[in-house]
Design an enzyme around this catalytic site. Structure first.
Site, short mmCIF file in Angstrom:
data_model
loop_
_atom_site.label_atom_id
_atom_site.label_comp_id
_atom_site.label_asym_id
_atom_site.label_seq_id
_atom_site.Cartn_x
_atom_site.Cartn_y
_atom_site.Cartn_z
CG HIS A 170 33.49 -25.36 13.90
ND1 HIS A 170 33.33 -25.10 12.57
CD2 HIS A 170 34.41 -26.34 13.97
CE1 HIS A 170 34.11 -25.90 11.86
NE2 HIS A 170 34.77 -26.67 12.69
CG HIS A 216 24.12 -19.37 11.17
ND1 HIS A 216 23.92 -20.04 9.98
CD2 HIS A 216 25.28 -18.68 11.01
CE1 HIS A 216 24.92 -19.78 9.16
NE2 HIS A 216 25.76 -18.94 9.75
CD GLU A 217 26.37 -15.70 13.20
OE1 GLU A 217 27.57 -16.06 13.28
OE2 GLU A 217 25.82 -15.39 12.12
CG HIS A 224 29.76 -19.76 12.56
ND1 HIS A 224 30.26 -20.62 11.60
CD2 HIS A 224 28.87 -18.96 11.92
CE1 HIS A 224 29.67 -20.35 10.44
NE2 HIS A 224 28.81 -19.36 10.60
ZN LIG Z 1 27.74 -18.46 9.01
#
Ligand SMILES: [Zn+2]
Length: 606
Positions: A399, A392-393, A396
Site C-alpha cells: 500500500h 498482512h504486513e 501495508h
Molecule cells: Zn495492520
C-alpha cells in the site's frame, strides 16, 4: 538461523541478510547525524513566513513548499530513528538518537504552530481565489483538509486556553494505564505445571489453556482485581467520556462521535449502519458459540471457553523463504507487478526477519515517503500464523509502495481506516490459497477456524465495543451520568446480546468493560470492523473478477491520502455507506461455520 533454538542472538550476531537494510533512508548513522544537523539549522527559517500567508497565493505556496521539504526530512529522520530503536531497545545509542530526533521535531512543530490558524484566518473568497491559481495546485488537497476545520476553530484566546489544557487532559488515560499496567497485581495461577504468573500478556494465553479449571481460575482472578478497583476505573472512564464531549462541544460539533468521525469525513450513518447490520446477523455468531460448545463437549459455555482453540496450531514448518513464496503465490490475483515487487522486497532488504535480544515484539510495517516500506517481524518457522502476519504486513508495505509512487509527499499517507483494508485483504487471499492447496482436513479446519476467529475478533467484538462507546457517550450527552452500576449493566446487556442465550455470563463478566484501553481513545475501534468487511468484499470481487476488479483495487492502493476513505473505497468497488459489505462479511462467516462443522465431524471432534 531460526527462532526454534532457545538461544536468542544479540543484534550483533544476526547475519546481515536477515536484517533490514536501512540504507534507503541513510547509509549509516553519520549520514543521519548530518541530516539532523541540517534539519535543526533550517528550523529557524520556519519563522520567516509568519504574517505572510494571506498576502498572496505565491507567498502561501512558498511556505507550503518549504514546510513540505522540512516535513519530508523530518519523516526520513524519524523513521530511521524509530526503526533503529525497534531493532534493539536495549541499546542506549538508539534511545539517545530517537530522543534527539523527538526534541528537534517538537521544536520545529512548535515553531510552525502559527501556520494552520493563519491559513484558516484568510477570508473565504480570498483563499478561493488563491486556490484557483496554478501556484497552489499541488497543495489544494492539503489546504482543503486544513480549511474544512474552519467552523471548528475558535478565537486565538480560546485556542490558547485549549492548548494549555493538553497535558492535564491526559490524566484519565494516564491514570488508567498506571493503575492497570503498574499498580494492579494479578498474582499467580495454579496450573498442572505449577504456579504461573498472571499478567495482561499471560491472560490471553491462559484463555487458550486446554485445562478448563486453569482457564476458570485465571478468569476469576483477573477480573477480581479489576473489580477491586471498580470505582476508580468507572470514574476514570466517565472522566474520559466527559472530556470527549467537552472537546466536541467547545469545537461546535453535534456530538462527541461526530467530532471523532470528522477527520476521516466518515458519516455517522456508516457507524450506525455497521451496528445495525451486525446486530441483525448475530444469530450467526450465536450459532458459532453453539458449535464451539458441542466441539468442546461442554454443557454450558462460559466466557473463558470462547478463546480456547478448537483446532490446535499445526506443526507445519515454513522457512522464511518458503513463507515468502507461499504469500506471493497467494497474491497472484493482484498481478505481476504487485507480486514481483513484494517478492523482491521481502527477500531483499525490507524485512527484519527474526527475533533478537532487545528487539520489539510482534510485527509492524513502516512505510515512509523516501525509504523502502520496512517490515519488522519476529518470524517463527513453526507458526503458520506467522505466514499470515507476513502477508498482512506485506499488504501495508505494498500500500505504501503504491501510494508513494503515485502521490506527492503532502498527501501520500493513507488513513488507518484504509490501511487495515490493504492488510486484511492479503490475509483473505492467503487463506483461500492455503485452503485450495491442502487436502488435510486438520489443515482445512485450522484455516477455517482462524478465519472465523478473525471475524469474531474484528467484526463482531469491535462492533460490540463500538456500540458500547456510542451508548456511554450519548447517555452523558443526554444528561445521564455514568456510574459503576450503569456501566456494568450496559456492558452486560451487550454481552447478552452478542454472546447469545447459550453462553453463561459470569457475575464478573460485566467488569470487562472497565478494562479496555481502547475506550480511552473513543470511536476508533469501529474501523477494524469496517476494515475487515471492506477487505472481505474486495477480496471476493478480485478473486471472482477479472482485470477490471483488480485494477480498481490497485487504484485504491495508489490513491494514498488523496481522497477520504469512504471515497477511495468506493472507487475500489465497495460502498461503505450501505450495509452490503458488512452483510457479505456475515455471509462469509456463516458459510465458514458450516464448513467448520463438516470438518470437525470428519475429524470426529463432533
Ligand atoms: Zn495492520
Amino acid at each position: 538461523m531460526s527462532a526454534k533454538t532457545s538461544q536468542i542472538s544479540s543484534r550483533d550476531e544476526v547475519p546481515a541478510e536477515y536484517k533490514w537494510d536501512l540504507s534507503s533512508l541513510y547509509k549509516n548513522d553519520d549520514a543521519w547525524e548530518k541530516d539532523l544537523k541540517r534539519y535543526m539549522q533550517r528550523t529557524p527559517e520556519i519563522d520567516r513566513f509568519k504574517g505572510t500567508l494571506g498576502e498572496s497565493a505565491e507567498k502561501l505556496a512558498d511556505c507550503l513548499a518549504f514546510m513540505n521539504q522540512m516535513n519530508q526530512l523530518q519523516e526520513r529522520l524519524g523513521y530511521y530513528a524509530h526503526l533503529k530503536l525497534s531493532e534493539d531497545v536495549s541499546d542506549s545509542r538508539n534511545h539517545d538518537r530517537f530522543s534527539r530526533f523527538m526534541q528537534a521535531a517538537t521544536a520545529a512543530e512548535a515553531r510552525a504552530s502559527y501556520q494552520t490558524p493563519e491559513i484558516q484566518a484568510i477570508p473565504d473568497d480570498r483563499i478561493e481565489q488563491f486556490l484557483a491559481t496554478p501556484a497552489l495546485e499541488e497543495f489544494e488537497i492539503a489546504l482543503r483538509k486544513i480549511l474544512r476545520y474552519k467552523p471548528h476553530v475558535l478565537s486565538e484566546a480560546e485556542e490558547r486556553l485549549l492548548a494549555l489544557q493538553q497535558e492535564p487532559n491526559q490524566t484519565a488515560q494516564k491514570s488508567f494505564g498506571a493503575l492497570t499496567d503498574a499498580d494492579m497485581e494479578f498474582g499467580e495461577v495454579e496450573t498442572p505445571d505449577g504456579p504461573q504468573p498472571l499478567t495482561h500478556a499471560s491472560f490471553g494465553s491462559f484463555m487458550e489453556h486446554p485445562d478448563r479449571d486453569v482457564r476458570a481460575r485465571a478468569y476469576e482472578q483477573f477480573f477480581s482485581e479489576f473489580t477491586a478497583h471498580k470505582n476508580t476505573l468507572a470514574n476514570l472512564y466517565s472522566g474520559s467520556v466527559q472530556l470527549d464531549i467537552y472537546q466536541a462541544r467547545v469545537r461546535n460539533f453535534d456530538s462527541a462521535r461526530a467530532a471523532r468521525l470528522f477527520p476521516d469525513d466518515v458519516p455517522e450513518s456508516v457507524y450506525d449502519n455497521l451496528v445495525e447490520t451486525v446486530s441483525s446477523g448475530l444469530e450467526q455468531l450465536h450459532r458459532y458459540y453453539d458449535l464451539r460448545r458441542r466441539a468442546l463437549g461442554i454443557e454450558r459455555l462460559e466466557l473463558y471457553d470462547t478463546k480456547v482453540p478448537l483446532v490446535p496450531e499445526l506443526t507445519v514448518k515454513h522457512t522464511y523463504e518458503e513463507a515468502v513464496e507461499v504469500v506471493v503465490e497467494a497474491l497472484a490475483p493482484l498481478g505481476e507487478e504487485y507480486c514481483r515487487v513484494l517478492h523482491e522486497g521481502l527477500l531483499g532488504g525490507w524485512v527484519d526477519r527474526y527475533e533478537n535480544k532487545g528487539k520489539r515484539s510482534g510485527a509492524f510495517s513502516a512505510g515512509s515517503y523516501d525509504g523502502w516500506p520496512y517490515i519488522l517481524m519476529n518470524f517463527r518457522e513453526d507458526l503458520l500464523r506467522d505466514v499470515f502476519t507476513l502477508a498482512h504486513e506485506g499488504g501495508h508495505s505494498m500500500h505504501s509502495w503504491y501510494s508513494t509512487r503515485n502521490n506527492p509527499f503532502q498527501h501520500y499517507d493513507y488513513t488507518i481506516f484504509e490501511a487495515e483494508v490493504a492488510s486484511t485483504f492479503n490475509e483473505q487471499l492467503l487463506a483461500k490459497h492455503l485452503m485450495e492447496r491442502s487436502e488435510d482436513p486438520r489443515m482445512q479446519a485450522y484455516l477455517v477456524n482462524k478465519q472465523i476467529d478473525d471475524l469474531v475478533g474484528t467484526l463482531f467484538r469491535q462492533t460490540m465495543f463500538a456500540e458500547y462507546e456510542a451508548t456511554t457517550h450519548s447517555s452523558v450527552e443526554a444528561g445521564r451520568p455514568l456510574t459503576v452500576d450503569s456501566l456494568r449493566s450496559e456492558y452486560r446487556r451487550l454481552l447478552e446480546k452478542y454472546f447469545g442465550p447459550d453462553v453463561n455470563l459470569h457475575e464478573l463478566a460485566d467488569i470487562e468493560g472497565l478494562r479496555i484501553p481502547h475506550f480511552y481513545r473513543a470511536f476508533y475501534v469501529y474501523k477494524y470492523a469496517t476494515g475487515i468487511s471492506a477487505a472481505v468484499s474486495l477480496a471476493r470481487q478480485v478473486i471472482h473478477g477479472n482485470s477490471v476488479e483488480r485494477d480498481r483495487y490497485l487504484e485504491f492502493l495508489k490513491s494514498g491520502g488523496s481522497r477520504f476513505p469512504i471515497e477511495s473505497l468506493r472507487l475500489a468497488g465497495v460502498e461503505m455507506t450501505e450495509s452490503t459489505p458488512v452483510e457479505v462479511a456475515i455471509e462469509k462467516f456463516s458459510s465458514l461455520i458450516d464448513r467448520l462443522e463438516t470438518l470437525l465431524k470428519e475429524l470426529r471432534q463432533l
